[in-house]
Design a protein around this motif. Structure first.
Motif, short mmCIF file in Angstrom:
data_model
loop_
_atom_site.label_atom_id
_atom_site.label_comp_id
_atom_site.label_asym_id
_atom_site.label_seq_id
_atom_site.Cartn_x
_atom_site.Cartn_y
_atom_site.Cartn_z
N ASN A 118 1.50 -10.87 -23.93
CA ASN A 118 1.52 -10.65 -25.16
C ASN A 118 0.27 -9.98 -25.87
O ASN A 118 0.07 -9.74 -26.58
N ASN A 119 0.06 -8.85 -25.06
CA ASN A 119 -0.73 -8.25 -25.21
C ASN A 119 -2.27 -8.17 -25.40
O ASN A 119 -2.68 -7.86 -26.25
N HIS A 120 -2.25 -9.41 -24.01
CA HIS A 120 -4.30 -10.33 -24.36
C HIS A 120 -4.74 -9.87 -22.84
O HIS A 120 -3.51 -10.07 -22.17
N GLU A 121 -5.56 -9.11 -23.41
CA GLU A 121 -6.18 -8.59 -21.76
C GLU A 121 -6.44 -9.76 -21.00
O GLU A 121 -7.16 -10.57 -21.38
N GLN A 122 -6.65 -9.53 -19.95
CA GLN A 122 -6.52 -10.67 -18.21
C GLN A 122 -7.10 -10.12 -17.52
O GLN A 122 -6.73 -8.65 -17.18
N GLU A 123 -7.26 -10.97 -16.38
CA GLU A 123 -7.67 -10.42 -15.10
C GLU A 123 -6.97 -11.00 -13.83
O GLU A 123 -6.75 -10.14 -12.69
N ASN A 124 -7.31 -12.39 -13.99
CA ASN A 124 -6.40 -12.88 -12.58
C ASN A 124 -4.61 -13.62 -13.55
O ASN A 124 -4.00 -13.41 -14.34
N PHE A 125 -3.35 -12.57 -12.58
CA PHE A 125 -2.02 -12.55 -12.92
C PHE A 125 -1.04 -12.78 -11.57
O PHE A 125 -2.14 -12.94 -10.72
N THR A 126 -0.15 -13.05 -11.53
CA THR A 126 0.63 -13.77 -10.81
C THR A 126 2.01 -12.51 -11.06
O THR A 126 2.07 -11.91 -11.58
N ILE A 127 1.98 -12.48 -9.34
CA ILE A 127 3.19 -11.43 -9.01
C ILE A 127 3.97 -12.14 -8.10
O ILE A 127 4.03 -12.15 -7.37
N ASN A 128 5.48 -11.25 -8.71
CA ASN A 128 6.76 -11.58 -8.16
C ASN A 128 7.39 -10.52 -6.94
O ASN A 128 7.39 -9.90 -7.30
N MET A 129 6.87 -10.77 -5.43
CA MET A 129 7.73 -10.25 -5.14
C MET A 129 8.47 -10.82 -3.59
O MET A 129 8.56 -11.57 -2.96
N THR A 130 9.28 -9.57 -2.69
CA THR A 130 10.63 -10.12 -2.38
C THR A 130 9.30 -10.43 -0.74
O THR A 130 8.45 -8.97 -0.24
N CYS A 131 8.82 -11.33 0.23
CA CYS A 131 8.06 -11.64 1.49
C CYS A 131 9.10 -10.18 2.27
O CYS A 131 10.43 -11.22 3.58
N GLN A 132 8.62 -10.16 2.95
CA GLN A 132 9.05 -8.56 3.90
C GLN A 132 8.36 -7.97 3.86
O GLN A 132 7.13 -7.39 2.92
N PHE A 133 7.53 -7.12 5.01
CA PHE A 133 7.05 -6.14 5.56
C PHE A 133 7.15 -4.93 5.18
O PHE A 133 8.50 -4.03 4.82
N CYS A 134 5.74 -3.53 4.70
CA CYS A 134 6.46 -2.84 3.90
C CYS A 134 6.95 -1.65 5.30
O CYS A 134 8.23 -1.23 4.05
N TRP A 135 7.13 -2.21 6.22
CA TRP A 135 8.04 -1.26 7.43
C TRP A 135 10.04 -1.72 7.50
O TRP A 135 9.92 -0.45 8.04
N GLN A 136 9.63 -2.47 6.68
CA GLN A 136 10.93 -3.31 6.47
C GLN A 136 12.01 -2.61 4.99
O GLN A 136 12.79 -3.61 4.93
N LEU A 137 11.10 -1.92 4.24
CA LEU A 137 11.57 -1.65 3.25
C LEU A 137 12.67 -0.63 3.74
O LEU A 137 13.04 -0.58 4.04
N ALA A 138 13.29 -0.81 2.21
CA ALA A 138 14.78 -0.52 2.51
C ALA A 138 14.65 1.78 2.65
O ALA A 138 13.15 1.89 2.13
N THR A 139 14.69 2.74 3.14
CA THR A 139 13.97 4.03 3.70
C THR A 139 13.88 5.01 1.66
O THR A 139 13.28 5.80 1.37
N SER A 140 14.49 4.11 0.32
CA SER A 140 14.31 4.02 -0.66
C SER A 140 12.41 4.18 -0.89
O SER A 140 12.35 4.74 -2.54
N ASP A 141 12.32 2.85 -0.74
CA ASP A 141 11.05 2.59 -1.24
C ASP A 141 9.90 3.19 -0.94
O ASP A 141 9.16 2.65 -0.77
#
Length: 253
Positions: A118-141
């Motif tokens: 909504n174009n409102h400035e904020q400091e605290n927020f949430t993000i959604n991501m797949t539960c996996q370690f960085c070395w387990q990512l696809a080669t394109s990532d």
């Protein structure tokens, strides 16, 4: 007799007066010396106090104006959920289910400004991501360093130690920079089609081997007329299946 007695008495009085006068002079000098000695430390102390109070350094709190290095990668007034990981601090939940989508609570770092949908400035927020370690990512990532010191055309294929870095828009658990063993996969600009064409047409003169940078084999084919045709046929097969490659160990393009 009386005159002698008066003379002696007069001499005694003069001696006594002279002694008293010298004694008074000596006592006056001693007093002045004591006064001088007592006054010197006080004056020295006063000077030291004055110099200390006058020359005392004055420390002033200087406000830091340095720009944090992560700000160069943080877009201003963009969506908080799309900020690069270096611009935020998240509470990592390692108890999430591997491969499933997990929600993490995050907060922007100092001097970073972002907004919500909504174009409102904020400091605290949430993000959604797949539960996996960085070395387990696809080669394109992630992006890894490349090595030009290993042989790509060999059996078995050679590997090298690479350092990989996750791309900015990808979120994952653990270290974003990690080592990984990768297959040699680099090219020196040699074309497979060109090498095969030279092997078929001018292979008897060693043109294919010269093109690939294998000078000794090329000279051997040149002076033996392609091994009386046998070496030429063998090289056509080896280059055709990709077993014989560039001398620098790179891949065909």
């Amino acid at each position: 007799m009386a005159a002698r007695w008066w003379r002696r008495a007069l001499r005694g009085l003069c001696g006594a007066a002279l002694f008293l006068s010298q004694l008074s002079v000596l006592s006056g000098r001693a007093g002045s010396l004591m006064t001088t000695k007592l006054s010197q430390p006080q004056s020295t102390l006063a000077k030291s106090l004055t110099s200390t109070s006058t020359n005392a350094p004055y420390f002033k709190a200087v406000e830091s104006t340095e720009i944090p290095p992560y700000l160069t990668n943080c877009p201003s007034n963009g969506l908080c959920s799309r900020l690069p990981p270096d611009c935020m601090t998240c509470n990592t939940n390692y108890s999430c289910v591997y491969g499933k989508t997990a929600t993490f609570d995050c907060k922007v770092k100092p001097h970073v400004h972002c907004v919500d949908e909504n174009n409102h400035e904020q400091e605290n927020f949430t993000i959604n991501m797949t539960c996996q370690f960085c070395w387990q990512l696809a080669t394109s990532d992630y992006v890894c360093t490349n090595s030009t010191n290993c042989m790509t055309v060999s059996c078995p294929r050679q590997r090298y130690n690479a350092t990989c870095t996750v791309r900015d828009h990808i979120h994952c658990l653990g270290n974003r920079v990690f080592p990984k063993m990768l297959y040699c996969n680099w090219t020196g600009g040699y074309k497979w089609s060109t090498a095969l064409a030279l092997s078929i047409t001018l292979g008897g003169f060693g043109a294919d081997r010269f093109y690939l940078g294998q000078w000794r084999e090329g000279l051997g084919k040149l002076f033996s007329f392609g091994g009386l045709g046998i070496w030429t046929l063998i090289d056509v097969l080896l280059i055709g299946v990709g077993y014989v490659g560039p001398a620098d160990g790179s891949l065909y393009i």
